[in-house]
Design a protein around this motif. Structure first.
Motif, mmCIF file in Angstrom:
data_model
loop_
_atom_site.group_PDB
_atom_site.id
_atom_site.type_symbol
_atom_site.label_atom_id
_atom_site.label_comp_id
_atom_site.label_asym_id
_atom_site.label_seq_id
_atom_site.Cartn_x
_atom_site.Cartn_y
_atom_site.Cartn_z
ATOM 1 N N ILE A 1 0.851 -1.194 0.000
ATOM 2 C CA ILE A 1 0.000 0.000 0.000
ATOM 3 C C ILE A 1 0.887 1.244 0.000
ATOM 4 C CG2 ILE A 1 -1.933 1.171 1.147
ATOM 5 C CD1 ILE A 1 -2.442 -1.420 2.686
ATOM 6 N N LEU A 2 0.445 2.289 -0.675
ATOM 7 C CA LEU A 2 1.108 3.593 -0.645
ATOM 8 C C LEU A 2 0.258 4.560 0.164
ATOM 9 C CD1 LEU A 2 2.155 3.896 -4.403
ATOM 10 C CD2 LEU A 2 3.478 2.943 -2.500
ATOM 11 N N TYR A 3 0.907 5.358 0.988
ATOM 12 C CA TYR A 3 0.204 6.339 1.810
ATOM 13 C C TYR A 3 0.806 7.724 1.606
ATOM 14 C CZ TYR A 3 -1.740 2.476 4.605
ATOM 15 O OH TYR A 3 -2.390 1.348 5.031
ATOM 16 N N ARG A 4 -0.048 8.727 1.751
ATOM 17 C CA ARG A 4 0.422 10.102 1.935
ATOM 18 C C ARG A 4 -0.112 10.542 3.291
ATOM 19 N NH1 ARG A 4 -1.084 15.531 -0.017
ATOM 20 N NH2 ARG A 4 -2.922 14.659 -1.038
ATOM 21 N N GLY B 1 -4.717 6.844 1.481
ATOM 22 C CA GLY B 1 -4.135 5.594 1.019
ATOM 23 C C GLY B 1 -4.478 5.251 -0.407
ATOM 24 N N SER B 2 -3.590 4.491 -1.038
ATOM 25 C CA SER B 2 -3.852 4.011 -2.394
ATOM 26 C C SER B 2 -4.957 2.967 -2.410
ATOM 27 C CB SER B 2 -2.570 3.411 -2.996
ATOM 28 O OG SER B 2 -2.124 2.304 -2.224
ATOM 29 N N ASN B 3 -5.371 2.506 -1.235
ATOM 30 C CA ASN B 3 -6.501 1.581 -1.124
ATOM 31 C C ASN B 3 -7.836 2.333 -1.054
ATOM 32 O OD1 ASN B 3 -6.105 2.720 1.373
ATOM 33 N ND2 ASN B 3 -6.040 0.784 2.503
ATOM 34 N N ASP B 4 -7.804 3.644 -1.363
ATOM 35 C CA ASP B 4 -8.991 4.506 -1.407
ATOM 36 C C ASP B 4 -9.595 4.722 -0.019
ATOM 37 O OD1 ASP B 4 -10.700 6.191 -2.846
ATOM 38 O OD2 ASP B 4 -12.252 4.660 -2.995
ATOM 39 N N ARG C 1 -9.340 7.079 3.498
ATOM 40 C CA ARG C 1 -8.836 8.318 4.087
ATOM 41 C C ARG C 1 -9.193 8.258 5.569
ATOM 42 N NH1 ARG C 1 -10.647 8.636 -0.758
ATOM 43 N NH2 ARG C 1 -12.769 8.489 0.021
ATOM 44 N N GLN D 1 5.505 10.527 2.480
ATOM 45 C CA GLN D 1 5.038 9.497 1.561
ATOM 46 C C GLN D 1 5.601 8.161 2.029
ATOM 47 O OE1 GLN D 1 6.182 10.899 -2.351
ATOM 48 N NE2 GLN D 1 4.254 11.992 -2.585
ATOM 49 N N GLU E 1 5.802 3.925 1.570
ATOM 50 C CA GLU E 1 5.622 2.677 0.836
ATOM 51 C C GLU E 1 5.592 1.566 1.885
ATOM 52 O OE1 GLU E 1 8.560 2.158 -2.268
ATOM 53 O OE2 GLU E 1 8.894 4.322 -2.305
#
Length: 205
Positions: free
Chosen positions: A33-36, A59-62, A64, A121, A123
Motif C-alpha cells: 500500500i502507498l500512503y500520503r 491511502g492508495s486503497n482509497d 482516508r 510518503q 511505501e
C-alpha cells in the motif's frame, strides 16, 4: 494494542525482511500500500508539546483516515489512538467533521489554528498473521519506507513495526524477539513523525 518498532538500515534489507518466512512458522496475507500522511499542528506545535499528534492518512486503497494520537511528552509507551474514516482529502474539512478524533481535537484546541506541518510518503508492505478461528488477523507487521522531502531534496528511512493484541502477548513477544535477534534489528522508541522531523532538520542545514 501493543507494538514494537525496529530500525531497518536499508531498502534492500527491508525488502528481504518483508519476503522472509515469519517466526514460529506463522503464515498469513501480504499487501503493498502507498500512503500520503499529513501531520497537522499549529505553527508553534501546540499539539506536539502536549503529547498529541493528528494525522490525515490518504491511502492508495482509497481509504482516508483521520487519527488523533494521545500520549504524554517523553513517554515511550505507544499513545492511545482515536481514528475514523473520512470522505475527504482536505484536512480542514476533516477537522471540522463530526468524527470522534475531530470532536476530541476540537475540545482541546481551536481547529482554525491547525495546518499541515509535515507531509510524508510511505511505501508499506503489511503482513497480517496469527488468525483466530474466524480468520481475523491478530498481528500485523508493517515494513515501511518513509520519504521525507524538503524543497528539491528527498531522503528516506525504514522501519518495521510489529503490532499485536495484549491477550496474545506471549506470541507477540516471541515473534518480535525472533525478528530482532535473527535479523539483528535495533529497537527504536521514536515514532514516524519524530524521526521525520529530525531528518528534515538535518536536510535543511
Amino acid at each position: 494494542v501493543i507494538e514494537r518498532r525496529f530500525d531497518v538500515v536499508s531498502a534492500e534489507h527491508l525488502e528481504k525482511l518483508a519476503s522472509d518466512p515469519l517466526p514460529l512458522e506463522l503464515t498469513g496475507t501480504s499487501a503493498r500500500i502507498l500512503y500520503r500522511d499529513l501531520y497537522i499542528d499549529t505553527d508553534d506545535d501546540q499539539l506536539q508539546r502536549r503529547g498529541l499528534s493528528c494525522r490525515l492518512r490518504l491511502g492508495s486503497n482509497d481509504r482516508r483516515t483521520l487519527t488523533l494520537f494521545v500520549g504524554a511528552p517523553d513517554d515511550p509507551a505507544p499513545p492511545k489512538r482515536y481514528e475514523a474514516n473520512v470522505d475527504t482529502a482536505d484536512p480542514r474539512i476533516a477537522l471540522n467533521g463530526t468524527t470522534e478524533p475531530a470532536r476530541r481535537l476540537a475540545a482541546v484546541i481551536d481547529t482554525r489554528l491547525l495546518q499541515t506541518r509535515l507531509e510524508l510518503q510511505i511505501e508499506r508492505v503489511e503482513r497480517s498473521t496469527d488468525t483466530d478461528l474466524l480468520g481475523r488477523a491478530r498481528m500485523h507487521l508493517m515494513y515501511d519506507r518513509v520519504h521525507v522531502r524538503s524543497g528539491a531534496l528527498s531522503r528516506a528511512f525504514h522501519h518495521l513495526t510489529v503490532r499485536g493484541q495484549r491477550r496474545r502477548r506471549e506470541v507477540f513477544e516471541r515473534v518480535a524477539d525472533g525478528l530482532q535477534h535473527s535479523a539483528g534489528l535495533r529497537p527504536i522508541v521514536a515514532g514516524t513523525p519524530e524521526r521525520a522531523r529530525l531528518l528534515l532538520k538535518w536536510m535543511e542545514r
